[in-house]
Design an enzyme around this catalytic site. Structure first.
Site, PDB file in Angstrom:
ATOM      1  N   ARG A  53      -0.430 -40.833  37.856  1.00 35.47           N
ATOM      2  CA  ARG A  53       0.723 -40.147  37.285  1.00 35.47           C
ATOM      3  C   ARG A  53       0.391 -39.845  35.825  1.00 35.47           C
ATOM      4  NH1 ARG A  53       0.648 -43.318  33.704  1.00 35.47           N
ATOM      5  NH2 ARG A  53       2.487 -42.258  32.898  1.00 35.47           N
ATOM      6  N   GLY A  54       1.311 -39.132  35.145  1.00 34.38           N
ATOM      7  CA  GLY A  54       1.006 -38.621  33.818  1.00 34.38           C
ATOM      8  C   GLY A  54       0.519 -37.185  33.981  1.00 34.38           C
ATOM      9  N   ALA A  55       1.103 -36.275  33.203  1.00 34.10           N
ATOM     10  CA  ALA A  55       0.883 -34.840  33.447  1.00 34.10           C
ATOM     11  C   ALA A  55      -0.591 -34.432  33.475  1.00 34.10           C
ATOM     12  CB  ALA A  55       1.668 -34.030  32.404  1.00 34.10           C
ATOM     13  N   ARG A  91       4.531 -32.706  42.843  1.00 33.12           N
ATOM     14  CA  ARG A  91       5.549 -33.106  41.860  1.00 33.12           C
ATOM     15  C   ARG A  91       5.934 -31.843  41.076  1.00 33.12           C
ATOM     16  NH1 ARG A  91       4.612 -38.432  38.428  1.00 33.12           N
ATOM     17  NH2 ARG A  91       6.879 -38.340  38.305  1.00 33.12           N
ATOM     18  N   GLN A 194       6.653 -47.812  33.421  1.00 34.67           N
ATOM     19  CA  GLN A 194       5.373 -47.342  32.885  1.00 34.67           C
ATOM     20  C   GLN A 194       5.060 -47.983  31.531  1.00 34.67           C
ATOM     21  OE1 GLN A 194       7.666 -45.354  34.271  1.00 34.67           O
ATOM     22  NE2 GLN A 194       6.802 -43.533  35.193  1.00 34.67           N
ATOM     23  N   ASP A 235       5.622 -33.469  29.689  1.00 31.07           N
ATOM     24  CA  ASP A 235       5.244 -32.944  31.016  1.00 31.07           C
ATOM     25  C   ASP A 235       5.302 -31.432  31.058  1.00 31.07           C
ATOM     26  OD1 ASP A 235       6.179 -35.850  31.559  1.00 31.07           O
ATOM     27  OD2 ASP A 235       4.982 -35.226  33.283  1.00 31.07           O
ATOM     28  N   ASN A 245      10.076 -34.547  29.333  1.00 35.27           N
ATOM     29  CA  ASN A 245       9.264 -35.775  29.346  1.00 35.27           C
ATOM     30  C   ASN A 245      10.068 -36.852  30.070  1.00 35.27           C
ATOM     31  OD1 ASN A 245       6.823 -37.180  28.613  1.00 35.27           O
ATOM     32  ND2 ASN A 245       8.046 -38.359  27.188  1.00 35.27           N
ATOM     33  N   LYS A 246       9.467 -38.009  30.198  1.00 37.56           N
ATOM     34  CA  LYS A 246      10.066 -39.121  30.939  1.00 37.56           C
ATOM     35  C   LYS A 246      11.526 -39.341  30.533  1.00 37.56           C
ATOM     36  CE  LYS A 246       8.674 -41.001  33.546  1.00 37.56           C
ATOM     37  NZ  LYS A 246       8.999 -40.549  34.942  1.00 37.56           N
TER      38      LYS A 246
HETATM   39  O1  MRU Z   1       6.539 -40.041  36.071  1.00 34.42           O
HETATM   40  P1  MRU Z   1       5.303 -40.105  35.227  1.00 34.42           P
HETATM   41  O2  MRU Z   1       4.807 -41.491  34.986  1.00 34.42           O
HETATM   42  O3  MRU Z   1       4.221 -39.188  35.754  1.00 34.42           O
HETATM   43  O4  MRU Z   1       5.751 -39.521  33.823  1.00 34.42           O
HETATM   44  C1  MRU Z   1       4.798 -39.423  32.807  1.00 34.42           C
HETATM   45  C2  MRU Z   1       5.352 -38.970  31.521  1.00 34.42           C
HETATM   46  O5  MRU Z   1       6.503 -38.632  31.403  1.00 34.42           O
HETATM   47  C3  MRU Z   1       4.402 -38.862  30.380  1.00 34.42           C
HETATM   48  O6  MRU Z   1       5.061 -39.077  29.159  1.00 34.42           O
HETATM   49  C4  MRU Z   1       3.806 -37.448  30.348  1.00 34.42           C
HETATM   50  O7  MRU Z   1       3.305 -37.094  31.611  1.00 34.42           O
HETATM   51  C5  MRU Z   1       2.723 -37.339  29.360  1.00 34.42           C
HETATM   52  S1  MRU Z   1       1.305 -38.258  29.857  1.00 34.42           S
HETATM   53  C6  MRU Z   1       0.062 -37.977  28.780  1.00 34.42           C
END
Ligand code: MRU
Length: 343
Positions: A53-55, A91, A194, A235, A245-246
């Site tokens: 996970r993470g963009a 996603r 996370q 994201d 973002n999250k």
């Molecule tokens: O649901 P996730 O864990 O994929 O969400 C990730 C985030 O929101 C991060 O802040 C974002 O992807 C940036 S990661 C470098």
């Protein structure tokens, strides 16, 4: 686990052009287990189920998955394109996923079809570009942070979430290395934790002292003068600088503004969606409410319990003081067509 390389971080997405290995992030920090993925469907499931996970990490995984699909389809262009369409839907919020898929499609088009070896080279380029972007952002972002500062970060944005040292966490690691930080706080980031699981794991490995807080402690922490910068990833960033973002990022940005603190967003250009102006147009992923019950320790959900589980939010550009990309630091009003500048 391999030792951390200061320029490249540690690599949790590994592909030799034939197979794809991912460190299973669902099990951290308790267990470091690698998963070997055989095909594009397993890669799409790994993205959907948060193995990775993470963009930026999602985008890189998708690029390698497109290589596996090309080997399996063996010249069947229509089948390969259908594989990529399914992959892009794994996603919805992080634009890096559709961005990487579009790059792999363009590579196949210019090669006259999905040639696995050429696609593998393109996927490696996407990965290497992210590593380089992470380095550039770390330096540009750390420059904005005055010595003696306290930072609060949210979610996980380090090596686990990217191809290299990370976005926001890369800035924090570089600022720490430059002795600019006195305090580092990480939000636990409900419901998937996370922050409490993954950012804590990464900061401990980097030997950066930190404390995890529950999201509800952020306002008190700020009021107590412990925070100078909120530093987060993204994201999807629209042309005007609205940031997806999250979930919880918007709340932190509102709190930061209320307390006279600054908010920095760190993301590579692959996270900027120039086609969108307003953040209201961004699709926000909603996940199974069972993630909330799981975080609450409930194995079965009592009769009548209900939950809502959006996993991203939109922070309007007006609440963001600085957006760092590999082009440099950008300040309002945001214009990503021009290189960023230092203050
Ligand atoms: O649901 P996730 O864990 O994929 O969400 C990730 C985030 O929101 C991060 O802040 C974002 O992807 C940036 S990661 C470098």
């Amino acid at each position: 686990m391999a030792k951390i390389d200061e320029a490249r971080g540690f690599q949790v997405i590994q592909c030799d052009g034939h197979g794809l290995r991912l460190l299973d992030q669902r099990l951290l920090p308790g267990e470091e287990r690698w998963l070997d993925l055989a095909d594009v469907n397993e890669a799409a499931a790994a993205i959907r189920d948060l193995v990775v996970r993470g963009a930026p990490a999602i985008g890189i995984t998708a690029a390698y998955a497109a290589v596996l699909a090309a080997r399996q389809r063996d010249g069947d262009t229509a089948g390969w394109r259908a594989d990529l369409e399914r992959l892009a839907l794994a996603r919805p919020t992080a634009v890096n996923l559709s961005w990487a898929v579009a790059r792999m499609r363009a590579c196949a088009e210019s090669a006259g079809g999905p040639d696995a070896d050429q696609l593998y080279q393109e996927a490696c380029r996407i990965h290497e570009e992210d590593i380089a972007a992470n380095r550039a952002m770390a330096v540009a972002g750390a420059e904005q942070i005055e010595p003696g500062s306290g930072v609060l970060t949210h979610c996980n944005t380090g090596s686990l979430a990217t191809g290299g040292i990370g976005t926001a966490l890369g800035v924090i690691a570089e600022a720490w290395r430059q002795q600019r930080l006195s305090r580092v706080f990480a939000d636990e980031t409900r419901p998937w934790l996370q922050g409490a699981r993954l950012t804590a794991w990464e900061l401990a490995r980097l030997k950066i002292p930190f404390r995890v807080i529950v999201e509800g402690a952020a306002a008190s922490l700020m009021a107590a003068g412990q925070v100078d910068w909120v530093v987060v990833g993204a994201d999807r960033i629209t042309a005007r600088g609205d940031v997806a973002n999250k979930i919880g990022t918007y709340m932190l940005a509102v709190l930061a503004r209320h307390h006279g603190l600054r908010c920095m967003v760190v993301a590579p250009s692959s996270t900027v969606d120039a086609n969108l102006d307003s953040g209201r147009a961004i699709t926000i992923e909603e996940r199974d409410p069972d993630e909330i019950w799981g975080a609450a320790g409930l194995v079965s959900v009592p009769e009548g319990f209900a939950a809502w589980n959006p996993v991203f939010d939109i922070t309007p550009a007006e609440l963001i003081d600085c957006i760092v990309t590999e082009q440099g630091a950008h300040f309002p009003p945001y214009d990503f067509s021009r290189p960023g500048t230092a203050l």
